[in-house]
Design a protein around this motif. Sequence first.
Motif, PDB file in Angstrom:
ATOM      1  N   GLY A 148       8.646   5.459   0.580  1.00  0.00           N
ATOM      2  CA  GLY A 148       7.607   4.899   1.435  1.00  0.00           C
ATOM      3  C   GLY A 148       7.546   3.394   1.331  1.00  0.00           C
ATOM      4  N   THR A 149       6.858   2.795   2.279  1.00  0.00           N
ATOM      5  CA  THR A 149       6.638   1.354   2.226  1.00  0.00           C
ATOM      6  C   THR A 149       5.187   1.037   2.517  1.00  0.00           C
ATOM      7  N   SER A 150       4.727  -0.083   1.980  1.00  0.00           N
ATOM      8  CA  SER A 150       3.373  -0.566   2.231  1.00  0.00           C
ATOM      9  C   SER A 150       3.405  -1.509   3.427  1.00  0.00           C
ATOM     10  N   THR A 151       2.500  -1.314   4.350  1.00  0.00           N
ATOM     11  CA  THR A 151       2.367  -2.211   5.486  1.00  0.00           C
ATOM     12  C   THR A 151       0.895  -2.367   5.795  1.00  0.00           C
ATOM     13  N   GLU A 152       0.417  -3.600   5.783  1.00  0.00           N
ATOM     14  CA  GLU A 152      -1.022  -3.831   5.872  1.00  0.00           C
ATOM     15  C   GLU A 152      -1.495  -4.410   7.191  1.00  0.00           C
ATOM     16  N   ASN A 153      -0.568  -4.842   8.036  1.00  0.00           N
ATOM     17  CA  ASN A 153      -0.938  -5.411   9.332  1.00  0.00           C
ATOM     18  C   ASN A 153       0.329  -5.541  10.176  1.00  0.00           C
ATOM     19  N   GLU A 154       0.174  -6.098  11.376  1.00  0.00           N
ATOM     20  CA  GLU A 154       1.321  -6.199  12.269  1.00  0.00           C
ATOM     21  C   GLU A 154       2.413  -7.115  11.715  1.00  0.00           C
ATOM     22  N   LYS A 155       2.024  -8.101  10.903  1.00  0.00           N
ATOM     23  CA  LYS A 155       3.008  -9.036  10.366  1.00  0.00           C
ATOM     24  C   LYS A 155       3.996  -8.354   9.428  1.00  0.00           C
ATOM     25  N   THR A 156       3.597  -7.234   8.847  1.00  0.00           N
ATOM     26  CA  THR A 156       4.490  -6.527   7.921  1.00  0.00           C
ATOM     27  C   THR A 156       5.071  -5.257   8.538  1.00  0.00           C
ATOM     28  N   GLU A 157       4.947  -5.133   9.846  1.00  0.00           N
ATOM     29  CA  GLU A 157       5.465  -3.945  10.522  1.00  0.00           C
ATOM     30  C   GLU A 157       6.986  -3.843  10.405  1.00  0.00           C
ATOM     31  N   TYR A 158       7.646  -4.979  10.182  1.00  0.00           N
ATOM     32  CA  TYR A 158       9.112  -4.967  10.041  1.00  0.00           C
ATOM     33  C   TYR A 158       9.559  -4.063   8.889  1.00  0.00           C
ATOM     34  N   ARG A 159       8.681  -3.881   7.891  1.00  0.00           N
ATOM     35  CA  ARG A 159       9.054  -3.015   6.768  1.00  0.00           C
ATOM     36  C   ARG A 159       9.288  -1.576   7.230  1.00  0.00           C
ATOM     37  N   ILE A 160       8.564  -1.177   8.251  1.00  0.00           N
ATOM     38  CA  ILE A 160       8.724   0.191   8.751  1.00  0.00           C
ATOM     39  C   ILE A 160      10.119   0.359   9.354  1.00  0.00           C
ATOM     40  N   ARG A 161      10.587  -0.648  10.061  1.00  0.00           N
ATOM     41  CA  ARG A 161      11.948  -0.580  10.619  1.00  0.00           C
ATOM     42  C   ARG A 161      12.980  -0.480   9.498  1.00  0.00           C
ATOM     43  N   HIS A 162      12.769  -1.250   8.425  1.00  0.00           N
ATOM     44  CA  HIS A 162      13.693  -1.169   7.291  1.00  0.00           C
ATOM     45  C   HIS A 162      13.611   0.205   6.620  1.00  0.00           C
ATOM     46  N   LEU A 163      12.397   0.739   6.487  1.00  0.00           N
ATOM     47  CA  LEU A 163      12.227   2.051   5.858  1.00  0.00           C
ATOM     48  C   LEU A 163      13.001   3.125   6.610  1.00  0.00           C
ATOM     49  N   LYS A 164      12.990   3.042   7.917  1.00  0.00           N
ATOM     50  CA  LYS A 164      13.664   4.062   8.719  1.00  0.00           C
ATOM     51  C   LYS A 164      15.184   4.029   8.543  1.00  0.00           C
ATOM     52  N   LYS A 165      15.692   2.951   7.961  1.00  0.00           N
ATOM     53  CA  LYS A 165      17.127   2.871   7.691  1.00  0.00           C
ATOM     54  C   LYS A 165      17.515   3.589   6.396  1.00  0.00           C
ATOM     55  N   VAL A 166      16.512   3.985   5.615  1.00  0.00           N
ATOM     56  CA  VAL A 166      16.794   4.732   4.381  1.00  0.00           C
ATOM     57  C   VAL A 166      17.081   6.180   4.757  1.00  0.00           C
ATOM     58  N   PRO A 167      18.256   6.704   4.454  1.00  0.00           N
ATOM     59  CA  PRO A 167      18.518   8.111   4.724  1.00  0.00           C
ATOM     60  C   PRO A 167      17.699   8.984   3.769  1.00  0.00           C
ATOM     61  N   ALA A 168      16.678   9.620   4.307  1.00  0.00           N
ATOM     62  CA  ALA A 168      15.746  10.370   3.458  1.00  0.00           C
ATOM     63  C   ALA A 168      15.140  11.516   4.253  1.00  0.00           C
ATOM     64  N   ALA A 169      14.803  12.584   3.553  1.00  0.00           N
ATOM     65  CA  ALA A 169      14.157  13.729   4.197  1.00  0.00           C
ATOM     66  C   ALA A 169      12.687  13.458   4.465  1.00  0.00           C
ATOM     67  N   VAL A 170      12.052  12.645   3.598  1.00  0.00           N
ATOM     68  CA  VAL A 170      10.620  12.353   3.743  1.00  0.00           C
ATOM     69  C   VAL A 170      10.412  10.847   3.593  1.00  0.00           C
ATOM     70  N   ARG A 171       9.846  10.230   4.626  1.00  0.00           N
ATOM     71  CA  ARG A 171       9.459   8.818   4.597  1.00  0.00           C
ATOM     72  C   ARG A 171       7.955   8.730   4.839  1.00  0.00           C
ATOM     73  N   PHE A 172       7.310   7.784   4.134  1.00  0.00           N
ATOM     74  CA  PHE A 172       5.860   7.672   4.315  1.00  0.00           C
ATOM     75  C   PHE A 172       5.429   6.214   4.331  1.00  0.00           C
ATOM     76  N   LEU A 173       4.212   5.990   4.839  1.00  0.00           N
ATOM     77  CA  LEU A 173       3.621   4.663   4.895  1.00  0.00           C
ATOM     78  C   LEU A 173       2.347   4.635   4.072  1.00  0.00           C
ATOM     79  N   SER A 174       2.130   3.524   3.386  1.00  0.00           N
ATOM     80  CA  SER A 174       0.845   3.250   2.748  1.00  0.00           C
ATOM     81  C   SER A 174       0.241   2.046   3.455  1.00  0.00           C
TER      82      SER A 174
END
Length: 216
Positions: A148-174
């Motif tokens: 998972g990755t922490s994202t607290e506002n729109e400025k850190t939304e890029y982390r979600i794009r990076h997270l989706k590049k991790v080959p994983a069965a379960v991805r989550f956001l905090s």
Amino acid sequence: MGQRTSIEWTEVTWNPTTGCTKVSEGCDNCYAEALSRRLLSGIYRRRLPVANTAANRADPFAVRIWPERLSQPARWKGRRLVFVNSMSDLFHCDIPVDFLRAVFEVMLDVDRHTYQVLTKRPSRAARFVQDHEDLFGGRGLPPHIWIGTSTENEKTEYRIRHLKKVPAAVRFLSCEPLIGPLSLCKVLSSGGIHWVIVGVRAGWGGGRWRGGGWRI
């Protein structure tokens, strides 16, 4: 320190590494930093930091590794939901790759537990998993290791794009603390995210909601 915790979305914490550095506004009131500087300062400063400078030796929240804690999950009976590194970020640049591999080897070997790995550095997580396919049999992270990755506002939304590049069965956001607007509908509509934790910092948006997570 495999400990019971008051964190609502897990059961125990496991900290084979401690310490971190701030990367965004969501780090401003870091509970791990506050705890390390108060209750745990003496314990942490007895261990040499990875980057062994005078400033880091004096700083209880400098990154440190604890190899003796690698054996903890194997000693826990039954199945547990384990938050990996409540006191650190497993993908901090100071954590050596060999030790990072050792942590994942434990999670792969002791697979009766479910491990929740949360990072503000998902780009390093993606590189690590891709560069160490031998660990994961070329299939990415298995279902019992969540990333998972922490994202607290729109400025850190890029982390979600990076997270989706991790080959994983379960991805989550905090999204905790959520300190500004973030379009979760847009994020979730594109797929690839399976669980979301949301908490609002006290004083913003009517207080903080504790207890939360949605399974997608």
